[in-house]
Design a protein around this motif. Structure first.
Motif, mmCIF file in Angstrom:
data_model
loop_
_atom_site.group_PDB
_atom_site.id
_atom_site.type_symbol
_atom_site.label_atom_id
_atom_site.label_comp_id
_atom_site.label_asym_id
_atom_site.label_seq_id
_atom_site.Cartn_x
_atom_site.Cartn_y
_atom_site.Cartn_z
ATOM 1 N N SER A 172 -0.554 -6.529 2.963
ATOM 2 C CA SER A 172 -0.959 -7.721 2.223
ATOM 3 C C SER A 172 -0.087 -7.858 0.985
ATOM 4 C CB SER A 172 -2.441 -7.620 1.830
ATOM 5 O OG SER A 172 -2.756 -8.526 0.806
ATOM 6 N N LEU A 173 0.376 -9.074 0.711
ATOM 7 C CA LEU A 173 1.144 -9.299 -0.511
ATOM 8 C C LEU A 173 0.292 -9.057 -1.749
ATOM 9 C CD1 LEU A 173 3.214 -12.512 0.330
ATOM 10 C CD2 LEU A 173 4.060 -10.172 0.091
ATOM 11 N N ARG A 174 -0.978 -9.416 -1.675
ATOM 12 C CA ARG A 174 -1.859 -9.185 -2.826
ATOM 13 C C ARG A 174 -1.996 -7.698 -3.094
ATOM 14 N NH1 ARG A 174 -7.037 -7.806 -3.123
ATOM 15 N NH2 ARG A 174 -7.318 -8.130 -0.879
ATOM 16 N N ARG A 175 -2.190 -6.882 -2.055
ATOM 17 C CA ARG A 175 -2.322 -5.445 -2.256
ATOM 18 C C ARG A 175 -0.995 -4.816 -2.685
ATOM 19 N NH1 ARG A 175 -5.961 -6.115 2.248
ATOM 20 N NH2 ARG A 175 -4.392 -5.510 3.791
ATOM 21 N N ARG A 176 0.114 -5.379 -2.243
ATOM 22 C CA ARG A 176 1.414 -4.893 -2.729
ATOM 23 C C ARG A 176 1.538 -5.130 -4.233
ATOM 24 N NH1 ARG A 176 6.329 -5.492 1.488
ATOM 25 N NH2 ARG A 176 5.243 -4.981 3.429
ATOM 26 N N ARG A 177 1.104 -6.293 -4.682
ATOM 27 C CA ARG A 177 1.141 -6.563 -6.127
ATOM 28 C C ARG A 177 0.249 -5.592 -6.884
ATOM 29 N NH1 ARG A 177 0.835 -11.987 -4.379
ATOM 30 N NH2 ARG A 177 -1.375 -12.022 -4.892
ATOM 31 N N GLN A 178 -0.929 -5.309 -6.337
ATOM 32 C CA GLN A 178 -1.827 -4.358 -6.991
ATOM 33 C C GLN A 178 -1.184 -2.979 -7.098
ATOM 34 O OE1 GLN A 178 -5.243 -4.715 -4.416
ATOM 35 N NE2 GLN A 178 -6.308 -6.107 -5.821
ATOM 36 N N ALA A 179 -0.504 -2.566 -6.034
ATOM 37 C CA ALA A 179 0.148 -1.252 -6.056
ATOM 38 C C ALA A 179 1.274 -1.212 -7.082
ATOM 39 C CB ALA A 179 0.678 -0.910 -4.660
ATOM 40 N N ARG A 180 2.028 -2.302 -7.201
ATOM 41 C CA ARG A 180 3.089 -2.337 -8.207
ATOM 42 C C ARG A 180 2.509 -2.313 -9.617
ATOM 43 N NH1 ARG A 180 5.290 -6.129 -4.480
ATOM 44 N NH2 ARG A 180 4.725 -7.894 -5.822
ATOM 45 N N ALA A 181 1.389 -3.024 -9.795
ATOM 46 C CA ALA A 181 0.730 -3.003 -11.103
ATOM 47 C C ALA A 181 0.224 -1.598 -11.425
ATOM 48 C CB ALA A 181 -0.420 -4.011 -11.126
ATOM 49 N N TRP A 182 -0.339 -0.916 -10.422
ATOM 50 C CA TRP A 182 -0.794 0.468 -10.621
ATOM 51 C C TRP A 182 0.376 1.361 -11.016
ATOM 52 C CZ3 TRP A 182 0.904 4.682 -7.760
ATOM 53 C CH2 TRP A 182 0.227 5.884 -7.984
ATOM 54 N N ALA A 183 1.498 1.221 -10.303
ATOM 55 C CA ALA A 183 2.662 2.061 -10.579
ATOM 56 C C ALA A 183 3.226 1.782 -11.968
ATOM 57 C CB ALA A 183 3.734 1.829 -9.517
ATOM 58 N N LYS A 184 3.249 0.526 -12.352
ATOM 59 C CA LYS A 184 3.771 0.188 -13.675
ATOM 60 C C LYS A 184 2.844 0.684 -14.774
ATOM 61 C CE LYS A 184 5.684 -3.639 -16.360
ATOM 62 N NZ LYS A 184 6.015 -5.093 -16.363
ATOM 63 N N ALA A 185 1.535 0.605 -14.544
ATOM 64 C CA ALA A 185 0.580 1.050 -15.563
ATOM 65 C C ALA A 185 0.695 2.541 -15.823
ATOM 66 C CB ALA A 185 -0.842 0.696 -15.130
ATOM 67 N N HIS A 186 1.006 3.331 -14.780
ATOM 68 C CA HIS A 186 1.058 4.783 -14.934
ATOM 69 C C HIS A 186 2.475 5.303 -15.146
ATOM 70 C CE1 HIS A 186 -3.175 5.540 -13.957
ATOM 71 N NE2 HIS A 186 -3.064 4.609 -13.019
ATOM 72 N N GLY A 187 3.470 4.555 -14.680
ATOM 73 C CA GLY A 187 4.839 5.063 -14.747
ATOM 74 C C GLY A 187 5.847 4.129 -15.368
ATOM 75 N N GLY A 216 -7.016 2.011 -8.031
ATOM 76 C CA GLY A 216 -6.062 0.969 -8.352
ATOM 77 C C GLY A 216 -4.872 0.906 -7.432
ATOM 78 N N TYR A 217 -4.650 1.953 -6.619
ATOM 79 C CA TYR A 217 -3.476 1.959 -5.743
ATOM 80 C C TYR A 217 -3.687 1.044 -4.539
ATOM 81 C CZ TYR A 217 0.078 3.500 -2.457
ATOM 82 O OH TYR A 217 1.100 3.528 -1.558
ATOM 83 N N ALA A 218 -4.782 1.247 -3.828
ATOM 84 C CA ALA A 218 -5.062 0.438 -2.636
ATOM 85 C C ALA A 218 -6.560 0.209 -2.548
ATOM 86 C CB ALA A 218 -4.529 1.112 -1.376
ATOM 87 N N PRO A 219 -7.117 -0.612 -3.444
ATOM 88 C CA PRO A 219 -8.565 -0.859 -3.417
ATOM 89 C C PRO A 219 -9.018 -1.373 -2.054
ATOM 90 C CG PRO A 219 -7.559 -1.789 -5.397
ATOM 91 C CD PRO A 219 -6.436 -1.378 -4.506
ATOM 92 N N GLY A 220 -10.082 -0.788 -1.536
ATOM 93 C CA GLY A 220 -10.609 -1.206 -0.247
ATOM 94 C C GLY A 220 -9.983 -0.517 0.935
#
Length: 486
Positions: free
Chosen positions: A302-317, A388-392
């Motif tokens: 999912s593009l939405r879940r890809r965005r969430q994963a990028r946001a998670w990665a940016k928040a932590h790294g 936050g990485y892959a909710p659901g």
């Protein structure tokens, strides 16, 4: 690692052909603009140029927003745009001018000649000038045309470049003939009401070329011819209604464009589902090598879940974490498309092995760079994604669709023995016909037909980093029926 820089698989060095092509396109654009300067006042020319260039960034953003699942190489996109803005517009301008002179001489009426040339002469000339770059992509960059979305994207780029340069001439003519009022009317018609007209015309050629890239043969040639004729007809209808139909005709032409736009958006969304199907079809066996797990598959679907994963990665790294996540997502998608290309015979085995190894290296390198907080490492080792990485995401051991962790057809053959790609064996689906995004490759009929061992599968010993630093286990949640790890 296959190379010193795992990200090299996503980069491309500018070729001599690309550099020469961009230089030629730039010269053609300058020649075309010089005609506009000669025909008008320099101040008026720069006004027209500014108005033509102003909406381009927004239009490009709209086109590229459709290309997020599997982004095309920037060099190809730049070349397509430059071809439309330089080579295509100069070629079409010269031929259209010659046609106009000839028809005006025959009719003795410049206005009627202009309408006739716009309706019957300009569409074949302009669509051919734009479509040539798509044929070039088919010939030299066939591997980049993985579906109709790619054809639409490249066609839109060349169409936007063509429209930008052409609009300079239209705005300049309107300003000279009718002043500011004429310029305003032309600006509304071309930049506001129909900014995607040229991209939509040429997209019919782009879709046909993308189809031919996957099918080839006589059928592909026929489809390209049909797409080319369709682009010319649609272009001719638009110009004809605008020239002879008045406001009502223009409304009909605009309705046709909107219908085509809606159809192509539907095609793009269906193509996204196809790519997701390929990811879900081909990537699960790489779980054995620590490159992916169920949470990753869920995130990539999912593009939405890809965005969430990028946001998670940016928040932590920070930026480095986001870059690693982007690399992982792109490499995973490219790996699924590579398998599909191999299944239809679009890549030889040696090239497949090299590309597969490079993409697997990049996925492993990216996973080692995931910014996984220490408090989540224990759960991640059991296949549970961090918050936050892959909710659901489904629990470990379950497939995103609710089934087993790995589709049941993997690891099974008629005799009940496991034949799924063992470590060191060929990749899943290589050399087998693909019945569809969610269909398994055809299994061997007997053990003697089992694929030979070879170095083209994912590495036998996965890097140690992903299991600790990525959001999931290196070896997956556990064995399943037919899994050679048992």
């Amino acid at each position: 690692m296959a190379g010193l820089d795992p990200r090299a698989v996503l980069r491309e060095r500018p070729s001599i052909g690309l550099i020469v092509g961009l230089v030629v396109a730039g010269i053609c654009a300058l020649v075309s603009f010089s005609f506009d300067i000669i025909n008008g006042e320099p101040v008026q020319f720069f006004i027209a140029l500014g108005l033509a260039v102003a909406p381009v960034p927004l239009l490009l953003a709209g086109v590229l927003a459709l290309d997020r699942m599997e982004p095309e190489p920037r060099s190809n996109l730049i070349f397509a745009f430059a071809w439309g803005a330089g080579i295509a517009v100069l070629l079409a301008g010269v031929l259209n001018s010659l046609n106009l002179v000839y028809v005006a001489h025959q009719l003795g009426d410049t206005t009627s000649a202009r309408n006739l040339v716009a309706t019957f002469g300009a569409p074949p000339v302009e669509e051919t000038a734009k479509g040539l770059v798509l044929l070039g992509l088919l010939w030299f960059r066939r591997q980049e045309l993985d579906g109709p979305t790619d054809g639409i994207i490249y066609a839109s780029m060349v169409g936007l470049g063509f429209a930008m340069s052409e609009n300079v001439s239209y705005y300049l003519a309107a300003l000279e003939e009718n002043g500011a009022q004429g310029l305003a009317a032309t600006l509304v018609l071309r930049a506001v009401l129909s900014p995607f007209a040229h991209p939509l015309f040429t997209s019919l050629i782009g879709i046909a070329v993308a189809y031919a890239a996957q099918r080839g043969g006589a059928v592909g040639v026929v489809v390209i011819v049909i797409g080319w004729i369709g682009a010319m007809l649609l272009h001719g209808l638009w110009n004809g209604f605008a020239s002879f139909g008045g406001l009502g005709g223009l409304a009909i032409a605009y309705l046709l464009l909107m219908i085509l736009l809606i159809v192509e958006i539907i095609v793009i969304f269906r193509d996204r589902r196809r790519i997701v199907g390929l990811i879900q079809h081909y990537l699960p066996p790489y779980e054995r090598n620590g490159l992916i797990n169920q949470a990753d598959i869920f995130m990539l679907s999912s593009l939405r879940r890809r965005r969430q994963a990028r946001a998670w990665a940016k928040a932590h790294g920070g930026r480095a974490g986001a870059r690693a996540m982007i690399d992982y997502q792109v490499a995973s998608t490219e790996l699924g498309l590579l398998h599909a290309r191999a299944a239809r015979g679009g890549v030889d085995e040696e090239a497949f092995r090299a590309q597969q190894r490079s993409l697997a290296d990049l996925m492993a390198y990216a996973r080692m760079s995931f910014p996984l907080p220490e408090r989540h490492q224990a759960n991640a080792a059991r296949g549970v994604p961090p918050p936050g990485y892959a909710p659901g995401a489904p629990p470990p051991g379950r497939w995103p669709g609710g089934g087993p962790a790995v589709p049941p057809w993997y690891g099974q053959q008629p005799g009940g023995q496991g034949y799924g790609p063992p470590p060191g064996g060929p990749p899943p689906g290589y050399g087998h016909p693909l019945g569809g995004p969610g269909q398994p490759p055809s299994p061997p009929q007997d053990p003697a037909q089992r694929p030979p061992q070879g170095p083209q599968s994912p590495p036998q010993s996965p890097p140690q980093g992903p299991a600790q630093s990525g959001p999931g286990p290196g070896a997956g949640p556990g064995p399943w029926p037919g899994d050679p790890r048992r």
